[in-house]
Design a protein around this motif. Structure first.
Motif, PDB file in Angstrom:
ATOM      1  N   ASN A 129      59.417  45.445   9.925  1.00  0.00           N
ATOM      2  CA  ASN A 129      58.262  46.195   9.420  1.00  0.00           C
ATOM      3  C   ASN A 129      57.696  45.579   8.143  1.00  0.00           C
ATOM      4  OD1 ASN A 129      57.951  48.001  11.467  1.00  0.00           O
ATOM      5  ND2 ASN A 129      58.895  49.716  10.404  1.00  0.00           N
ATOM      6  N   GLY A 130      57.621  44.254   8.119  1.00  0.00           N
ATOM      7  CA  GLY A 130      57.044  43.560   6.980  1.00  0.00           C
ATOM      8  C   GLY A 130      57.986  43.337   5.813  1.00  0.00           C
ATOM      9  N   THR A 131      59.211  43.864   5.896  1.00  0.00           N
ATOM     10  CA  THR A 131      60.193  43.697   4.825  1.00  0.00           C
ATOM     11  C   THR A 131      61.152  42.572   5.191  1.00  0.00           C
ATOM     12  OG1 THR A 131      60.090  46.043   4.257  1.00  0.00           O
ATOM     13  CG2 THR A 131      62.011  44.820   3.491  1.00  0.00           C
ATOM     14  N   ASP A 132      61.201  41.556   4.349  1.00  0.00           N
ATOM     15  CA  ASP A 132      62.091  40.423   4.568  1.00  0.00           C
ATOM     16  C   ASP A 132      63.513  40.827   4.196  1.00  0.00           C
ATOM     17  OD1 ASP A 132      62.885  37.821   5.137  1.00  0.00           O
ATOM     18  OD2 ASP A 132      62.533  37.146   3.089  1.00  0.00           O
ATOM     19  N   LEU A 133      64.443  40.687   5.131  1.00  0.00           N
ATOM     20  CA  LEU A 133      65.834  41.062   4.885  1.00  0.00           C
ATOM     21  C   LEU A 133      66.608  39.889   4.299  1.00  0.00           C
ATOM     22  CD1 LEU A 133      66.756  43.023   8.130  1.00  0.00           C
ATOM     23  CD2 LEU A 133      65.781  43.888   6.014  1.00  0.00           C
ATOM     24  N   ASP A 134      67.582  40.220   3.461  1.00  0.00           N
ATOM     25  CA  ASP A 134      68.497  39.226   2.923  1.00  0.00           C
ATOM     26  C   ASP A 134      69.899  39.528   3.452  1.00  0.00           C
ATOM     27  OD1 ASP A 134      66.534  37.918   1.517  1.00  0.00           O
ATOM     28  OD2 ASP A 134      66.901  38.995  -0.349  1.00  0.00           O
ATOM     29  N   PHE A 135      70.752  38.523   3.418  1.00  0.00           N
ATOM     30  CA  PHE A 135      72.105  38.633   3.933  1.00  0.00           C
ATOM     31  C   PHE A 135      73.076  38.369   2.798  1.00  0.00           C
ATOM     32  CE2 PHE A 135      69.228  37.271   7.250  1.00  0.00           C
ATOM     33  CZ  PHE A 135      69.509  38.153   8.273  1.00  0.00           C
ATOM     34  N   ASN A 136      73.560  39.444   2.168  1.00  0.00           N
ATOM     35  CA  ASN A 136      74.460  39.336   1.013  1.00  0.00           C
ATOM     36  C   ASN A 136      73.896  38.381  -0.037  1.00  0.00           C
ATOM     37  OD1 ASN A 136      76.378  41.126   2.081  1.00  0.00           O
ATOM     38  ND2 ASN A 136      77.334  39.486   3.245  1.00  0.00           N
ATOM     39  N   VAL A 157      60.216  50.042  15.280  1.00  0.00           N
ATOM     40  CA  VAL A 157      59.865  49.118  14.206  1.00  0.00           C
ATOM     41  C   VAL A 157      59.562  47.748  14.807  1.00  0.00           C
ATOM     42  CG1 VAL A 157      61.226  50.327  12.475  1.00  0.00           C
ATOM     43  CG2 VAL A 157      62.247  48.451  13.721  1.00  0.00           C
ATOM     44  N   ASN A 158      58.868  46.953  14.041  1.00  0.00           N
ATOM     45  CA  ASN A 158      58.526  45.595  14.461  1.00  0.00           C
ATOM     46  C   ASN A 158      59.511  44.612  13.839  1.00  0.00           C
ATOM     47  OD1 ASN A 158      56.264  46.683  15.728  1.00  0.00           O
ATOM     48  ND2 ASN A 158      55.054  46.487  13.874  1.00  0.00           N
ATOM     49  N   ILE A 159      60.001  43.694  14.651  1.00  0.00           N
ATOM     50  CA  ILE A 159      60.968  42.705  14.194  1.00  0.00           C
ATOM     51  C   ILE A 159      60.381  41.315  14.406  1.00  0.00           C
ATOM     52  CG2 ILE A 159      63.238  41.695  14.603  1.00  0.00           C
ATOM     53  CD1 ILE A 159      64.160  44.409  15.541  1.00  0.00           C
ATOM     54  N   THR A 160      60.476  40.505  13.366  1.00  0.00           N
ATOM     55  CA  THR A 160      60.120  39.095  13.474  1.00  0.00           C
ATOM     56  C   THR A 160      61.375  38.284  13.184  1.00  0.00           C
ATOM     57  OG1 THR A 160      57.862  39.514  12.723  1.00  0.00           O
ATOM     58  CG2 THR A 160      58.637  37.246  12.601  1.00  0.00           C
ATOM     59  N   VAL A 161      61.693  37.366  14.075  1.00  0.00           N
ATOM     60  CA  VAL A 161      62.859  36.501  13.919  1.00  0.00           C
ATOM     61  C   VAL A 161      62.358  35.080  13.731  1.00  0.00           C
ATOM     62  CG1 VAL A 161      64.989  35.663  14.981  1.00  0.00           C
ATOM     63  CG2 VAL A 161      64.216  38.007  15.420  1.00  0.00           C
ATOM     64  N   GLU A 162      62.813  34.462  12.644  1.00  0.00           N
ATOM     65  CA  GLU A 162      62.489  33.061  12.386  1.00  0.00           C
ATOM     66  C   GLU A 162      63.792  32.275  12.321  1.00  0.00           C
ATOM     67  OE1 GLU A 162      58.489  33.738   9.687  1.00  0.00           O
ATOM     68  OE2 GLU A 162      60.400  33.374   8.682  1.00  0.00           O
ATOM     69  N   ILE A 163      63.793  31.086  12.904  1.00  0.00           N
ATOM     70  CA  ILE A 163      64.965  30.221  12.864  1.00  0.00           C
ATOM     71  C   ILE A 163      64.547  28.893  12.243  1.00  0.00           C
ATOM     72  CG2 ILE A 163      66.712  28.994  14.222  1.00  0.00           C
ATOM     73  CD1 ILE A 163      66.589  31.288  16.232  1.00  0.00           C
ATOM     74  N   TYR A 164      65.317  28.472  11.243  1.00  0.00           N
ATOM     75  CA  TYR A 164      65.064  27.235  10.508  1.00  0.00           C
ATOM     76  C   TYR A 164      66.238  26.282  10.666  1.00  0.00           C
ATOM     77  CZ  TYR A 164      61.323  29.764   8.102  1.00  0.00           C
ATOM     78  OH  TYR A 164      60.186  30.476   7.810  1.00  0.00           O
ATOM     79  N   ASP A 165      66.016  25.033  10.277  1.00  0.00           N
ATOM     80  CA  ASP A 165      67.094  24.048  10.316  1.00  0.00           C
ATOM     81  C   ASP A 165      67.747  23.838   8.948  1.00  0.00           C
ATOM     82  OD1 ASP A 165      65.080  22.664   9.031  1.00  0.00           O
ATOM     83  OD2 ASP A 165      65.016  20.990  10.444  1.00  0.00           O
ATOM     84  N   ALA A 166      67.415  24.698   7.964  1.00  0.00           N
ATOM     85  CA  ALA A 166      68.000  24.584   6.620  1.00  0.00           C
ATOM     86  C   ALA A 166      68.084  25.965   5.986  1.00  0.00           C
ATOM     87  CB  ALA A 166      67.160  23.656   5.748  1.00  0.00           C
ATOM     88  N   ALA A 167      69.013  26.122   5.037  1.00  0.00           N
ATOM     89  CA  ALA A 167      69.209  27.408   4.359  1.00  0.00           C
ATOM     90  C   ALA A 167      67.993  27.788   3.513  1.00  0.00           C
ATOM     91  CB  ALA A 167      70.459  27.363   3.495  1.00  0.00           C
TER      92      ALA A 167
END
Length: 134
Positions: free
Chosen positions: A105-112, A45-55
């Motif tokens: 794979n193009g699906t944005d994951l959420d964390f709880n 699968v393809n993974i994209t990781v993004e890091i931000y400075d705010a929630a």
């Protein structure tokens, strides 16, 4: 060897040493995940990781883009952020809180129920405000 040639050689060595000594460090951050779909390990699968400075909103600090394509084997991900072909450098400040967003794979994951996962950087530049001299 004449003196001017020696001088030029010494200057080249000195400049090269200074360039290496003051070259910016590239931050690397390990990320390990288990990826399952309906309880079954997934592959390729393809993974994209993004890091931000705010929630929410905020500034995009890092985006792996297509740097981690087909990077899952038997449901396991073991990648090194900052060591990819994204074009983004991972430039974090030690001890600072950041927020990670994952797209698989193009699906944005959420964390709880949260869009981004909060974490404190264990890598990066250390500011004087983080140093305790006592």
């Amino acid at each position: 060897m004449n003196n001017s040639l020696k001088f030029i050689l010494i200057m080249i060595v000195l400049l090269t040493t200074l360039q290496i000594a003051f070259a910016p460090e590239i931050d690397l951050l390990g990320l390990t995940l288990d990826v399952k779909e309906s309880g079954i390990d997934v592959d390729n699968v393809n993974i994209t990781v993004e890091i931000y400075d705010a929630a929410t909103g905020g500034n995009l600090i890092y985006n792996s883009s297509t740097g981690f394509e087909n990077n899952v084997s038997n449901g396991k991900v073991d990648i090194l952020l900052g060591d990819d072909t994204s074009g983004y450098e991972l430039n974090l400040t030690y001890g600072t809180t950041y927020y990670m967003d994952l797209v698989i794979n193009g699906t944005d994951l959420d964390f709880n129920g949260l869009e981004r996962k909060k974490f404190q950087s264990s890598e990066g530049n250390i500011s004087l405000s983080r140093v305790n001299f006592s």
